[in-house]
Design a protein around this motif. Structure first.
Motif, PDB file in Angstrom:
ATOM      1  N   VAL A 120     -15.597  66.153 -17.382  1.00 24.87           N
ATOM      2  CA  VAL A 120     -15.790  67.054 -15.997  1.00 24.87           C
ATOM      3  C   VAL A 120     -16.886  67.196 -15.455  1.00 24.87           C
ATOM      4  O   VAL A 120     -17.586  68.014 -16.135  1.00 24.87           O
ATOM      5  CB  VAL A 120     -14.723  68.129 -16.157  1.00 24.87           C
ATOM      6  N   ALA A 121     -17.054  66.745 -14.280  1.00 22.25           N
ATOM      7  CA  ALA A 121     -18.596  67.134 -13.589  1.00 22.25           C
ATOM      8  C   ALA A 121     -18.359  68.151 -12.688  1.00 22.25           C
ATOM      9  O   ALA A 121     -17.509  68.146 -11.683  1.00 22.25           O
ATOM     10  CB  ALA A 121     -19.385  66.059 -12.992  1.00 22.25           C
ATOM     11  N   PRO A 122     -18.838  69.450 -12.761  1.00 15.73           N
ATOM     12  CA  PRO A 122     -18.552  70.341 -11.579  1.00 15.73           C
ATOM     13  C   PRO A 122     -19.131  69.756 -10.164  1.00 15.73           C
ATOM     14  O   PRO A 122     -20.190  69.368 -10.141  1.00 15.73           O
ATOM     15  CB  PRO A 122     -19.452  71.475 -12.126  1.00 15.73           C
ATOM     16  N   GLY A 165     -17.455  52.985  -5.871  1.00 16.23           N
ATOM     17  CA  GLY A 165     -16.971  51.770  -5.098  1.00 16.23           C
ATOM     18  C   GLY A 165     -15.610  51.316  -5.525  1.00 16.23           C
ATOM     19  O   GLY A 165     -15.008  50.377  -5.142  1.00 16.23           O
ATOM     20  N   GLU A 166     -14.965  51.901  -6.474  1.00 12.06           N
ATOM     21  CA  GLU A 166     -13.644  51.488  -7.157  1.00 12.06           C
ATOM     22  C   GLU A 166     -12.648  52.249  -6.208  1.00 12.06           C
ATOM     23  O   GLU A 166     -12.986  53.113  -5.585  1.00 12.06           O
ATOM     24  CB  GLU A 166     -13.696  51.955  -8.660  1.00 12.06           C
ATOM     25  N   ASP A 167     -11.479  51.712  -6.560  1.00 11.24           N
ATOM     26  CA  ASP A 167     -10.331  52.211  -5.844  1.00 11.24           C
ATOM     27  C   ASP A 167      -9.440  53.548  -6.462  1.00 11.24           C
ATOM     28  O   ASP A 167      -8.410  53.645  -5.969  1.00 11.24           O
ATOM     29  CB  ASP A 167      -9.537  51.284  -5.283  1.00 11.24           C
ATOM     30  N   GLU A 168      -9.912  53.964  -7.516  1.00 11.46           N
ATOM     31  CA  GLU A 168      -9.184  54.784  -8.171  1.00 11.46           C
ATOM     32  C   GLU A 168      -9.999  56.116  -8.269  1.00 11.46           C
ATOM     33  O   GLU A 168     -11.209  56.039  -8.497  1.00 11.46           O
ATOM     34  CB  GLU A 168      -8.831  54.401  -9.680  1.00 11.46           C
ATOM     35  N   LEU A 169      -9.341  57.363  -8.677  1.00 16.51           N
ATOM     36  CA  LEU A 169     -10.133  58.691  -8.510  1.00 16.51           C
ATOM     37  C   LEU A 169      -9.352  59.698  -9.546  1.00 16.51           C
ATOM     38  O   LEU A 169      -8.134  59.354  -9.471  1.00 16.51           O
ATOM     39  CB  LEU A 169     -10.322  59.284  -7.405  1.00 16.51           C
ATOM     40  N   ALA A 170      -9.809  60.267 -10.116  1.00 14.34           N
ATOM     41  CA  ALA A 170      -9.191  61.339 -10.944  1.00 14.34           C
ATOM     42  C   ALA A 170      -9.547  62.716 -10.522  1.00 14.34           C
ATOM     43  O   ALA A 170     -10.902  63.110 -10.419  1.00 14.34           O
ATOM     44  CB  ALA A 170      -9.467  61.012 -12.469  1.00 14.34           C
ATOM     45  N   LEU A 171      -8.746  63.589 -10.554  1.00 15.45           N
ATOM     46  CA  LEU A 171      -8.910  65.079 -10.274  1.00 15.45           C
ATOM     47  C   LEU A 171      -8.456  65.871 -11.345  1.00 15.45           C
ATOM     48  O   LEU A 171      -7.161  65.585 -11.981  1.00 15.45           O
ATOM     49  CB  LEU A 171      -8.359  65.295  -8.828  1.00 15.45           C
ATOM     50  N   ILE A 186     -19.942  69.589  -0.968  1.00 16.20           N
ATOM     51  CA  ILE A 186     -21.200  68.577  -1.226  1.00 16.20           C
ATOM     52  C   ILE A 186     -20.392  67.316  -1.700  1.00 16.20           C
ATOM     53  O   ILE A 186     -21.263  66.594  -1.686  1.00 16.20           O
ATOM     54  CB  ILE A 186     -21.777  69.367  -2.098  1.00 16.20           C
ATOM     55  N   ASP A 187     -18.963  67.187  -1.923  1.00 20.03           N
ATOM     56  CA  ASP A 187     -18.601  65.899  -2.164  1.00 20.03           C
ATOM     57  C   ASP A 187     -17.444  65.531  -1.379  1.00 20.03           C
ATOM     58  O   ASP A 187     -16.294  66.146  -1.671  1.00 20.03           O
ATOM     59  CB  ASP A 187     -18.370  65.995  -3.737  1.00 20.03           C
ATOM     60  N   PRO A 188     -17.380  64.662  -0.564  1.00 21.44           N
ATOM     61  CA  PRO A 188     -16.385  64.190   0.301  1.00 21.44           C
ATOM     62  C   PRO A 188     -15.142  63.374  -0.484  1.00 21.44           C
ATOM     63  O   PRO A 188     -14.062  63.358  -0.182  1.00 21.44           O
ATOM     64  CB  PRO A 188     -16.920  62.941   1.238  1.00 21.44           C
ATOM     65  N   GLN A 189     -15.416  62.884  -1.748  1.00 22.03           N
ATOM     66  CA  GLN A 189     -14.444  62.373  -2.595  1.00 22.03           C
ATOM     67  C   GLN A 189     -13.671  63.568  -3.165  1.00 22.03           C
ATOM     68  O   GLN A 189     -12.277  63.332  -3.104  1.00 22.03           O
ATOM     69  CB  GLN A 189     -14.946  61.637  -3.875  1.00 22.03           C
ATOM     70  N   LEU A 190     -14.000  64.663  -3.504  1.00 22.05           N
ATOM     71  CA  LEU A 190     -13.445  65.781  -3.845  1.00 22.05           C
ATOM     72  C   LEU A 190     -12.508  66.213  -2.740  1.00 22.05           C
ATOM     73  O   LEU A 190     -11.452  66.622  -3.210  1.00 22.05           O
ATOM     74  CB  LEU A 190     -14.370  66.903  -4.327  1.00 22.05           C
ATOM     75  N   ALA A 191     -13.067  66.446  -1.545  1.00 12.09           N
ATOM     76  CA  ALA A 191     -12.213  67.073  -0.656  1.00 12.09           C
ATOM     77  C   ALA A 191     -11.012  65.999  -0.210  1.00 12.09           C
ATOM     78  O   ALA A 191     -10.067  66.369  -0.017  1.00 12.09           O
ATOM     79  CB  ALA A 191     -13.259  66.971   0.727  1.00 12.09           C
ATOM     80  N   LEU A 251     -13.664  66.805 -10.124  1.00 14.93           N
ATOM     81  CA  LEU A 251     -13.387  65.263 -10.022  1.00 14.93           C
ATOM     82  C   LEU A 251     -13.911  64.867 -11.593  1.00 14.93           C
ATOM     83  O   LEU A 251     -14.902  65.455 -12.315  1.00 14.93           O
ATOM     84  CB  LEU A 251     -14.428  64.427  -9.325  1.00 14.93           C
ATOM     85  N   VAL A 252     -13.161  64.152 -12.212  1.00 12.37           N
ATOM     86  CA  VAL A 252     -13.491  63.497 -13.558  1.00 12.37           C
ATOM     87  C   VAL A 252     -14.412  62.307 -13.365  1.00 12.37           C
ATOM     88  O   VAL A 252     -14.138  61.559 -12.634  1.00 12.37           O
ATOM     89  CB  VAL A 252     -12.071  63.137 -14.398  1.00 12.37           C
ATOM     90  N   ASP A 253     -15.513  62.522 -14.021  1.00 10.76           N
ATOM     91  CA  ASP A 253     -16.373  61.450 -13.976  1.00 10.76           C
ATOM     92  C   ASP A 253     -16.874  60.939 -12.616  1.00 10.76           C
ATOM     93  O   ASP A 253     -16.648  59.712 -12.219  1.00 10.76           O
ATOM     94  CB  ASP A 253     -16.274  60.366 -14.943  1.00 10.76           C
TER      95      ASP A 253
END
Length: 187
Positions: free
Chosen positions: A39-41, A121-127, A46-51, A113-115
């Motif tokens: 896990v990266a804090p 650019g991939e279509d998956e995300l982990a929270l 600052i991170d639109p992916q996290l939002a 976010l995980v890693d």
């Protein structure tokens, strides 16, 4: 590896089998595992992916409360989760009817976010979130009597897998949820 971005064939990940049992065990007892995601804090500012991930998970968490209270997965998670996830939950309920349900509402915090920097650019995300269950109670589904145990965890680290999905307002759908039994993650 999870990230959001360019279109590619989504990996089929089905984390729903065992979901009901896992959440029920979470509600009833305390367990531990050695596996822990990297896990990266980061913060939403600052991170639109996290939002985006938080925007997708927020209504899902409310739907999860409804589902754990006895609502059908196809009703609770419509437009919030992948059809594979919903179908797997439905099959699990048919195979093993619920003996307990949850009353009350949960919340979550400590979103990360995980890693987040891996393979952009991939279509998956982990929270990863800490689900706060302190305002919930586990009850027997038939009698309504309290079925909670003293060992029940009130803050549960949870890993949420998301995939790009246009039918969601955030552009992400939940494709899996699993408990992360990392002692000390949720304060």
């Amino acid at each position: 590896v999870f990230a959001v971005g360019k279109t590619r064939k989504p990996r089929r990940r089905l984390l729903a089998p065992g979901f009901v049992a896992g959440i029920a065990l979470t509600m009833l007892s305390c367990a531990s595992q050695d596996a822990s995601p990297s896990v990266a804090p980061t913060t939403a500012s600052i991170d639109p992916q996290l939002a985006r991930a938080i925007d997708a998970y927020t209504p899902f968490n409310a739907a999860l409360d409804l589902y754990l209270a006895g609502e059908s997965p196809d009703v609770a998670f419509a437009g919030l989760a992948t059809q594979d996830f919903i179908d797997a939950l439905q099959q699990e309920i048919q195979a093993s009817p619920r003996s307990t349900v949850t009353r009350g509402s949960s919340s979550f915090a400590e979103e990360k976010l995980v890693d987040p920097g891996l393979t952009p650019g991939e279509d998956e995300l982990a929270l990863v979130v800490c689900r706060d269950l302190s305002r919930t109670k586990v009850v027997d589904a038939s009698t309504g009597e309290d079925a909670s145990t003293e060992a029940r965890r009130m803050k549960v680290p949870t890993v949420i897998s998301l995939v790009a999905g246009a039918e969601s307002g955030s552009g992400l759908l939940i494709m899996g949820v699993e408990q992360w039994n990392e002692d000390g993650y949720c304060i």
